[in-house]
Structures are given as structure tokens and as C-alpha cells.
Design an enzyme around this catalytic site. Sequence first.
Site, mmCIF file in Angstrom:
data_model
loop_
_atom_site.group_PDB
_atom_site.id
_atom_site.type_symbol
_atom_site.label_atom_id
_atom_site.label_comp_id
_atom_site.label_asym_id
_atom_site.label_seq_id
_atom_site.Cartn_x
_atom_site.Cartn_y
_atom_site.Cartn_z
ATOM 1 N N VAL A 158 0.770 -1.367 -0.248
ATOM 2 C CA VAL A 158 0.002 -0.054 -0.020
ATOM 3 C C VAL A 158 0.955 1.301 0.010
ATOM 4 O O VAL A 158 0.442 2.398 -0.108
ATOM 5 C CB VAL A 158 -1.126 0.075 1.226
ATOM 6 C CG1 VAL A 158 -1.826 -1.115 1.094
ATOM 7 C CG2 VAL A 158 -0.187 -0.011 2.521
ATOM 8 N N HIS A 201 -4.397 -4.314 -2.984
ATOM 9 C CA HIS A 201 -4.660 -4.242 -1.508
ATOM 10 C C HIS A 201 -4.733 -2.592 -1.365
ATOM 11 O O HIS A 201 -4.821 -2.262 0.053
ATOM 12 C CB HIS A 201 -3.419 -4.739 -0.694
ATOM 13 C CG HIS A 201 -3.633 -6.400 -0.760
ATOM 14 N ND1 HIS A 201 -2.634 -7.020 -0.077
ATOM 15 C CD2 HIS A 201 -4.389 -7.209 -1.377
ATOM 16 C CE1 HIS A 201 -2.825 -8.358 -0.369
ATOM 17 N NE2 HIS A 201 -4.054 -8.226 -0.986
ATOM 18 N N CYS A 227 -20.225 8.616 0.738
ATOM 19 C CA CYS A 227 -20.561 8.880 -0.717
ATOM 20 C C CYS A 227 -19.660 8.208 -1.611
ATOM 21 O O CYS A 227 -19.584 8.414 -2.840
ATOM 22 C CB CYS A 227 -20.257 10.694 -0.985
ATOM 23 S SG CYS A 227 -18.604 11.144 -0.681
ATOM 24 N N ALA A 237 16.360 -7.904 -2.126
ATOM 25 C CA ALA A 237 15.871 -7.441 -3.165
ATOM 26 C C ALA A 237 16.621 -6.076 -3.879
ATOM 27 O O ALA A 237 17.031 -6.034 -4.970
ATOM 28 C CB ALA A 237 14.395 -6.806 -2.925
HETATM 29 N N1 APR Z 1 14.522 -8.678 0.071
HETATM 30 C C1 APR Z 1 13.634 -9.705 -0.556
HETATM 31 N N2 APR Z 1 12.630 -10.240 0.278
HETATM 32 C C2 APR Z 1 12.487 -9.792 1.595
HETATM 33 C C3 APR Z 1 13.369 -8.865 2.124
HETATM 34 C C4 APR Z 1 14.304 -8.057 1.527
HETATM 35 N N3 APR Z 1 15.278 -7.346 1.919
HETATM 36 N N4 APR Z 1 12.978 -8.794 3.401
HETATM 37 C C5 APR Z 1 11.853 -9.842 3.503
HETATM 38 N N5 APR Z 1 11.648 -10.230 2.603
HETATM 39 C C6 APR Z 1 10.565 -11.099 2.206
HETATM 40 C C7 APR Z 1 10.294 -12.364 3.296
HETATM 41 O O1 APR Z 1 11.355 -13.478 3.301
HETATM 42 C C8 APR Z 1 8.758 -12.801 3.148
HETATM 43 O O2 APR Z 1 9.020 -13.868 2.164
HETATM 44 O O3 APR Z 1 9.391 -10.574 2.004
HETATM 45 C C9 APR Z 1 8.361 -11.451 2.402
HETATM 46 C C10 APR Z 1 7.577 -10.774 3.241
HETATM 47 O O4 APR Z 1 6.361 -11.317 3.442
HETATM 48 P P1 APR Z 1 5.101 -10.785 4.381
HETATM 49 O O5 APR Z 1 5.583 -10.098 5.339
HETATM 50 O O6 APR Z 1 4.227 -12.008 4.618
HETATM 51 O O7 APR Z 1 4.661 -9.700 3.215
HETATM 52 P P2 APR Z 1 3.541 -10.048 1.827
HETATM 53 O O8 APR Z 1 3.857 -11.296 1.451
HETATM 54 O O9 APR Z 1 3.772 -8.839 1.057
HETATM 55 O O10 APR Z 1 2.075 -10.344 2.759
HETATM 56 C C11 APR Z 1 1.135 -10.299 1.938
HETATM 57 O O11 APR Z 1 -0.585 -9.991 3.829
HETATM 58 O O12 APR Z 1 -1.040 -8.879 5.752
HETATM 59 C C12 APR Z 1 -1.089 -8.860 4.380
HETATM 60 O O13 APR Z 1 -1.937 -7.123 2.988
HETATM 61 C C13 APR Z 1 -0.636 -7.629 3.830
HETATM 62 O O14 APR Z 1 -0.150 -7.261 1.290
HETATM 63 C C14 APR Z 1 -0.032 -8.029 2.911
HETATM 64 C C15 APR Z 1 -0.130 -9.436 2.553
#
Ligand code: APR
Length: 242
Positions: free
Chosen positions: A97, A113, A124, A224
Site C-alpha cells: 500500500v 490491496h 459517498c 531485493a
Molecule cells: N528482500 C527480499 N525479500 C525480503 C526482504 C528483502 N530485503 N525482506 C523480507 N523479504 C521477504 C520475506 O522473506 C518474506 O517472504 O518478503 C516476504 C514478506 O512477507 P510478508 O511479510 O508476508 O509480506 P507479504 O507477502 O507482502 O504479505 C502479503 O499480507 O498482511 C497482508 O495485506 C498484507 O499485502 C500484505 C499481504
Amino acid sequence: MRPKDRVFKKIVILTGAGISAESGIPTFRDPGGLWEKYRLEDVATPEGFRRQPEMVHAFYNQRRRDLLKVKPNPAHYALARLEREYPGQVLVVTQNVDDLHERAGTKNILHMHGELLKVRCEECGHVFREEGDVSVKTPCPKCGRPGGLRPHVVWFGELPFHLPEIEMALKQADLFVAIGTSGTVYPAAGFVVIARRSGAYCVELNLEPSAVAEYFHEHRYGPASKIVPLFVEELLKNAKDF
Ligand code: APR
């Protein structure tokens, strides 16, 4: 077919919280993540908002303030470069977001999302950009009524945005890349299955294997900000050599 053998016509890139982690935005499920500090039932469901609107507004007000203090990282900039320079079409579908993709220059993007810097009036239907704090007393700038504003963010139990458009893009994609997502929340976690079934080459770029890693043809693990620019560089080079 590995990226080096072809120029892709339609690339769909799904991003999750991991792509924004190195910008300083906490992820949800990593150690120290948001869901360790807050109960998602309280701050990310319609029921939680109905129960304690002021607490939910305070949660999103703080995330809005934090977002305005951070900036895109090399991974966001690499995806914007790919969209600018790659001969095929690039679409970013983000679960995030935050607006870091846009601030890095990405134009072709769908926020499934919702967006932290947008607010919606339940009276509205007006959706507008809001960088400041919102409360139950804040009047809607369009209809003037107070008490109807909520974050324009999709909560658990609500339908994500743009799903028909996303599904169409996944079915037409010949390259699907998932970046920084744990693969634990549907429907996003199932996108790789649709893409793979439609013949796309599927690549997972993450810090560690996601819950749906098995569905990808190729996996690259690391931060990343390092692995995404390298992957983009390779795609652009292959397209030039092709
Ligand atoms: N580089 C690459 N990957 C990373 C890094 C990084 N620096 N740091 C963390 N990660 C990876 C983690 O290993 C994990 O697999 O990013 C992922 C984050 O996972 P989540 O915290 O579950 O986030 P996300 O997958 O986006 O969650 C999906 O869940 O709560 C809801 O709406 C919320 O959009 C979100 C959705």
C-alpha cells in the site's frame, strides 16, 4: 525457457512487503514484523474498524507518517527502469500500500490491496489522496459528512481490487516474477499457478523460499536491493542481444 533465450512480450511482476523492507518499511511476517506488534484482527479487518475506529485510524495515521519519511530502494528503481527500457510490456501488481513504486517511476501498476495515501468516504464513495491524519471527526471533502472516512486499503475478508484485470494479465504473461512476498495470502499467492498454467516462465526473487516456491521454474534468493537490479540488468541485456 530461461530469460536468456528470449524477449518476453508481457511481463507481470507481483511485489510484496519484502521489496520495501530495505526502504525501512516493516514487513508483516518477518521477525519484528507488523503482525508481531499488532493483532491483524484489530487493525486490518472491517470488524476491527467498527469496534475501534479511532485505534485503526491511529494505526494508519502512523504508517502514513512513516511512509512519508522513507524512499524507494534500488529494487523499486530497477523495476521502473525495466518498464522504461524493456521492449515488452511490464505490469507491476503490488500487494503493498506504499507509493514507493510510483516514486521510483513505475507507471503501469495495480495496487490490489489499496493505497495508504488514499482515504475513502463510506457515505459517498469519494476516494481522495490524504497524507495527513484522519479521525472519526474528519469531514469528507466531497459530501462534508464526518465519521464516514476509512483508509482506502483492502482488509482481510474484503475483495482485493483489480482482480479481473490481474487475472487477464496473468493469462497473457510469458514471464511472471514474484518479488518479496511470503506467498501466504490469497489470491496473490495463487497468481503463480495461473501464470504457470498459461505457459509463463515463473521466477521467485525473495530473501528465502516462499510458501509457493515449488510452483516457480527459477529461484533467486537475497536482498531485493541486490538481486532485483541484477535480474533486470540480465533481462535488458538479453533483449539487446536477441
Ligand atoms: N528482500 C527480499 N525479500 C525480503 C526482504 C528483502 N530485503 N525482506 C523480507 N523479504 C521477504 C520475506 O522473506 C518474506 O517472504 O518478503 C516476504 C514478506 O512477507 P510478508 O511479510 O508476508 O509480506 P507479504 O507477502 O507482502 O504479505 C502479503 O499480507 O498482511 C497482508 O495485506 C498484507 O499485502 C500484505 C499481504
